[in-house]
Design a protein around this motif. Structure first.
Motif, PDB file in Angstrom:
ATOM      1  N   LEU A 177       0.840  -1.201   0.000  1.00  0.00           N
ATOM      2  CA  LEU A 177       0.000   0.000   0.000  1.00  0.00           C
ATOM      3  C   LEU A 177       0.877   1.254   0.000  1.00  0.00           C
ATOM      4  O   LEU A 177       1.904   1.299   0.675  1.00  0.00           O
ATOM      5  CB  LEU A 177      -0.915   0.001   1.229  1.00  0.00           C
ATOM      6  N   ASN A 178       0.442   2.257  -0.739  1.00  0.00           N
ATOM      7  CA  ASN A 178       1.181   3.516  -0.841  1.00  0.00           C
ATOM      8  C   ASN A 178       0.281   4.675  -0.436  1.00  0.00           C
ATOM      9  O   ASN A 178      -0.353   5.311  -1.276  1.00  0.00           O
ATOM     10  CB  ASN A 178       1.686   3.712  -2.270  1.00  0.00           C
ATOM     11  N   PRO A 179       0.194   4.965   0.851  1.00  0.00           N
ATOM     12  CA  PRO A 179      -0.706   6.029   1.315  1.00  0.00           C
ATOM     13  C   PRO A 179      -0.219   7.411   0.891  1.00  0.00           C
ATOM     14  O   PRO A 179       0.976   7.649   0.718  1.00  0.00           O
ATOM     15  CB  PRO A 179      -0.669   5.873   2.840  1.00  0.00           C
ATOM     16  N   HIS A 180      -1.171   8.322   0.725  1.00  0.00           N
ATOM     17  CA  HIS A 180      -0.832   9.708   0.400  1.00  0.00           C
ATOM     18  C   HIS A 180      -0.474  10.478   1.667  1.00  0.00           C
ATOM     19  O   HIS A 180       0.519  11.199   1.696  1.00  0.00           O
ATOM     20  CB  HIS A 180      -2.020  10.375  -0.301  1.00  0.00           C
ATOM     21  N   LYS A 181      -1.271  10.326   2.705  1.00  0.00           N
ATOM     22  CA  LYS A 181      -1.008  10.986   3.986  1.00  0.00           C
ATOM     23  C   LYS A 181      -1.388  10.045   5.123  1.00  0.00           C
ATOM     24  O   LYS A 181      -2.325   9.245   5.001  1.00  0.00           O
ATOM     25  CB  LYS A 181      -1.827  12.286   4.131  1.00  0.00           C
ATOM     26  N   PHE A 207      -5.549   8.175   0.490  1.00  0.00           N
ATOM     27  CA  PHE A 207      -4.929   7.600  -0.706  1.00  0.00           C
ATOM     28  C   PHE A 207      -5.207   8.487  -1.906  1.00  0.00           C
ATOM     29  O   PHE A 207      -6.065   9.373  -1.860  1.00  0.00           O
ATOM     30  CB  PHE A 207      -5.451   6.181  -0.937  1.00  0.00           C
ATOM     31  N   LYS A 208      -4.492   8.237  -2.990  1.00  0.00           N
ATOM     32  CA  LYS A 208      -4.604   9.090  -4.166  1.00  0.00           C
ATOM     33  C   LYS A 208      -5.785   8.725  -5.063  1.00  0.00           C
ATOM     34  O   LYS A 208      -6.151   9.509  -5.942  1.00  0.00           O
ATOM     35  CB  LYS A 208      -3.305   9.036  -4.973  1.00  0.00           C
ATOM     36  N   ASN A 209      -6.350   7.527  -4.858  1.00  0.00           N
ATOM     37  CA  ASN A 209      -7.486   7.130  -5.689  1.00  0.00           C
ATOM     38  C   ASN A 209      -8.313   6.077  -4.964  1.00  0.00           C
ATOM     39  O   ASN A 209      -7.891   5.536  -3.938  1.00  0.00           O
ATOM     40  CB  ASN A 209      -7.018   6.600  -7.051  1.00  0.00           C
ATOM     41  N   GLN A 210      -9.495   5.819  -5.501  1.00  0.00           N
ATOM     42  CA  GLN A 210     -10.416   4.884  -4.863  1.00  0.00           C
ATOM     43  C   GLN A 210      -9.871   3.457  -4.887  1.00  0.00           C
ATOM     44  O   GLN A 210     -10.064   2.694  -3.945  1.00  0.00           O
ATOM     45  CB  GLN A 210     -11.770   4.923  -5.572  1.00  0.00           C
ATOM     46  N   GLU A 211      -9.154   3.098  -5.944  1.00  0.00           N
ATOM     47  CA  GLU A 211      -8.604   1.746  -6.050  1.00  0.00           C
ATOM     48  C   GLU A 211      -7.645   1.451  -4.901  1.00  0.00           C
ATOM     49  O   GLU A 211      -7.725   0.394  -4.265  1.00  0.00           O
ATOM     50  CB  GLU A 211      -7.892   1.580  -7.384  1.00  0.00           C
ATOM     51  N   ASP A 212      -6.751   2.402  -4.618  1.00  0.00           N
ATOM     52  CA  ASP A 212      -5.809   2.206  -3.519  1.00  0.00           C
ATOM     53  C   ASP A 212      -6.528   2.165  -2.175  1.00  0.00           C
ATOM     54  O   ASP A 212      -6.165   1.381  -1.289  1.00  0.00           O
ATOM     55  CB  ASP A 212      -4.772   3.331  -3.519  1.00  0.00           C
ATOM     56  N   ARG A 213      -7.535   3.021  -2.021  1.00  0.00           N
ATOM     57  CA  ARG A 213      -8.288   3.031  -0.764  1.00  0.00           C
ATOM     58  C   ARG A 213      -8.993   1.700  -0.544  1.00  0.00           C
ATOM     59  O   ARG A 213      -8.930   1.114   0.551  1.00  0.00           O
ATOM     60  CB  ARG A 213      -9.312   4.160  -0.773  1.00  0.00           C
ATOM     61  N   ASP A 214      -9.677   1.198  -1.569  1.00  0.00           N
ATOM     62  CA  ASP A 214     -10.409  -0.068  -1.443  1.00  0.00           C
ATOM     63  C   ASP A 214      -9.454  -1.232  -1.211  1.00  0.00           C
ATOM     64  O   ASP A 214      -9.761  -2.178  -0.469  1.00  0.00           O
ATOM     65  CB  ASP A 214     -11.253  -0.310  -2.684  1.00  0.00           C
ATOM     66  N   LYS A 215      -8.292  -1.171  -1.823  1.00  0.00           N
ATOM     67  CA  LYS A 215      -7.285  -2.204  -1.627  1.00  0.00           C
ATOM     68  C   LYS A 215      -6.827  -2.229  -0.170  1.00  0.00           C
ATOM     69  O   LYS A 215      -6.660  -3.296   0.434  1.00  0.00           O
ATOM     70  CB  LYS A 215      -6.096  -1.938  -2.545  1.00  0.00           C
TER      71      LYS A 215
END
Length: 618
Positions: free
Chosen positions: A104-108, A122-130
């Protein structure tokens, strides 16, 4: 004559307008330092510190206080989760590594340590859902993690207006607590209101100001004394002796050193451009409050006592100019408008730098070029000529930039690219983004004390960490074999190199980069019988990797730590002194001297200097 020498896109990200307000010069940013327990955290976005609005179930889709998330503007607030039931005692870096381990690569990340949960965007919904799929139900350090969606933080200005409106419908809003030195509030003259915000001790006699600041540093030492005892049991016998000798603290606290000048001392001021609290449009000055407190009103600095007259002249001239243009002030509420900030730097050599921050929005290149030419003409041949500006710069603001960003390119509009200052008989070149202490005369007092405490000789290699324009190292270079300076800002490093050359020094070298990336390798390469470090980091303190490198380098025996926020640097102090462990290698340090130097009269802030010495187990 202008330039003669008598010797910082269209929209700004929501996070910037809520957290990057630098207009109130007495208010320090309350960031946490880099630490072995709590890594320095990135600048907060709205909603990072609290999710109260979401928990109360406000309707994000209909409420104006969430309007910003529907604008054509990226904000990671719309991709935010809350991770609950975190293990105790984990730090920011622990959580970051844990998430990275799961791909996972969080934004903040905002870690709420005492509550055992964190907000992660996160930078997008895909990363958040992941993240929700991979982390929910995972066992970590004896805890089972849970993840849920987190609603965004409300726009603070619109939220404040909504609260005020509801209070007006149902009764009077809660009274505000009067600031230091005043009995009333909004019925006072605007100049007095502003003075209470930016110089809260302006009505307190100076000796009493000094006494209060010395007591604040003493309180910091009491905290450090307690924390050393908790983190390094081997130091308890030494600590007991020190407390007996030094009135309950770990080292002697020397008398505070006053500033030689108490008024008109700020050589750098950042002025916000907004609607005036007096109803006047396009006002240049300081805010009466912060955006996150629900205020955008600006008051002229004409009556403030810490701003020099030269800076006030530039503010007035620039304000007259922008009022003659058709361009509106930038609004952090609507993201529209152009004029954002004016930074003014003055010097004892009678040079003045002005840096104009401007949002082009949808202006084409020709319009922007015409504006810059108009600005140049105004300050070289027009009404602004008498303001004394010798270096005029123009900064285009981008969509995701704040006025405090050091990587914003400055376009030289007129005059010289820099100004010059004299300090301790030396000459220093200063570029728009370069750090230079804001009180030159008091900086001379500070650096003289630092040089005395460092106990330098011709065998010494001096490491100047976060060196800025090189002032500390250059002022001490003739007393040592070599000076090695490190700073993140390329402009500052360039200035430092020039400054060393101008002052005839050949035993000085400078490196640009993050201290945590550059410092360890430089430190390991130093071969010297006497290695001393002087660190003067930003408010948040040093990165933990720098502290680890210092601890590993057993040949580094003395360290002078200079900070404008000793509370924020506390974790650095503790980590320097904590017991060795699998992660922390090398003998610890212990504090042996402490002192406050007042660089900020009329405010609650001062510089704190601590001298640390390596524990000799031999």
């Amino acid at each position: 004559m202008f330039g003669s020498r008598s010797q910082s896109g269209s929209q700004v990200v929501m996070a910037d307008v809520m957290t990057a307000d630098s207009s109130n010069l007495n208010q320090e940013t309350d960031l946490q330092p880099g630490s072995l327990q709590e890594e320095k955290q990135p600048k907060e976005e709205p909603g990072a510190e609290s999710n109260k609005e979401g928990e109360e179930g406000e309707d994000c889709s209909n409420s104006d206080i969430y309007r910003y998330i529907k604008d054509d503007l990226f904000t990671s607030e719309i991709f935010k989760v809350q991770i609950q039931n975190l293990p105790r005692y984990i730090g920011f870096n622990d959580l970051k590594k844990f998430l990275s381990k799961h791909g996972l690569n969080p934004h903040k990340i905002k870690l709420m340590g005492r509550q055992s949960f964190a907000f992660v965007t996160f930078k997008n919904q895909e990363d958040r859902d992941k993240a929700m799929k991979l982390v929910h139900g995972v066992h970590w350090k004896g805890k089972v993690l849970s993840v849920r969606l987190a609603k965004p933080k409300a726009d603070p200005l619109l939220r404040k207006r909504k609260q005020d409106g509801e209070a007006a419908d149902g009764g009077q809003p809660a009274p505000k607590r009067p600031a230091e030195g005043r009995d009333g509030g909004e019925d006072e003259p605007l100049g007095v209101q502003l003075a209470n915000v930016v110089t809260p001790l302006w009505q307190v006699p100076y000796p009493e100001q000094l006494q209060r600041k010395e007591q604040e540093v003493e309180a910091v030492l009491h905290t450090l004394t307690r924390e050393i005892g908790n983190s390094n049991k081997a130091m308890l016998p030494w600590l007991f002796v020190q407390k007996e000798k030094n009135k309950g603290v770990c080292c002697p606290l020397e008398p505070i050193k006053p500033s030689p000048v108490q008024t008109e001392y700020r050589n750098k001021c950042e002025f916000v451009i907004s609607a005036g609290a007096d109803g006047e449009d396009k006002t240049v000055g300081f805010r009466l409050g912060k955006y996150k407190g629900g205020s955008c009103a600006v008051v002229s600095p004409s009556d403030t006592i810490h701003v020099p007259e030269g800076a006030k002249r530039v503010v007035l001239a620039f304000q007259n100019y922008i009022r003659s243009t058709p361009y509106a002030v930038y609004s952090p509420e609507t993201y529209e408008g152009h004029w954002r900030q004016l930074t003014v730097r003055t010097s004892r050599t009678n040079q003045i730098m002005a840096v104009v921050f401007f949002h082009p929005q949808k202006l084409d290149e020709d319009e922007t070029a015409s504006l810059k030419e108009s600005l140049r003409s105004y300050f070289t041949d027009g009404e602004g000529k008498d303001s004394g500006v010798t270096s005029l710069h123009f900064v285009r603001m981008g969509q995701r930039t704040s006025a405090g960003s050091e990587d914003l390119p400055c376009e030289l509009v007129a005059g010289e690219p820099w100004i010059h200052e004299e300090l301790l008989g030396l000459s220093f070149r200063i570029s728009p983004h370069s750090f230079f202490q804001t009180n030159t005369l008091a900086a001379e007092v500070l650096y003289s004390s630092v040089g005395e405490w460092a106990e330098l000789d011709q065998d010494t290699t001096l490491l100047d960490v976060c060196c800025g324009t090189g002032t500390i190292g250059i002022s001490l270079a003739k007393r040592v074999r070599k000076v090695i300076g490190i700073d993140l800002c390329q402009e500052a490093v360039n200035d430092a190199k020039v400054n060393a050359e101008v002052n005839g020094l050949t035993n000085v070298e400078y490196h640009c980069g993050k201290a945590e990336d550059v410092f360890p390798s430089i430190l390991n390469a130093v071969v010297s019988p006497n290695v001393t470090a002087i660190v003067d980091p930003p408010r948040a303190g040093l990165h933990s990797r720098v502290i680890l490198a210092i601890r590993r380098a057993e040949h580094l025996k003395r360290l002078v730590y200079v900070t404008c926020n000793a509370k924020a640097a506390m974790n650095n102090f503790i980590d320097l002194c904590r017991a060795p462990s699998n992660r922390v290698h090398g003998a610890p340090f212990r504090p042996v001297r402490a002192m406050a130097v007042d660089l900020f009269p009329q405010t609650t802030h001062c510089e704190t200097v601590l001298l640390f010495q390596r524990v000799d187990y031999g």
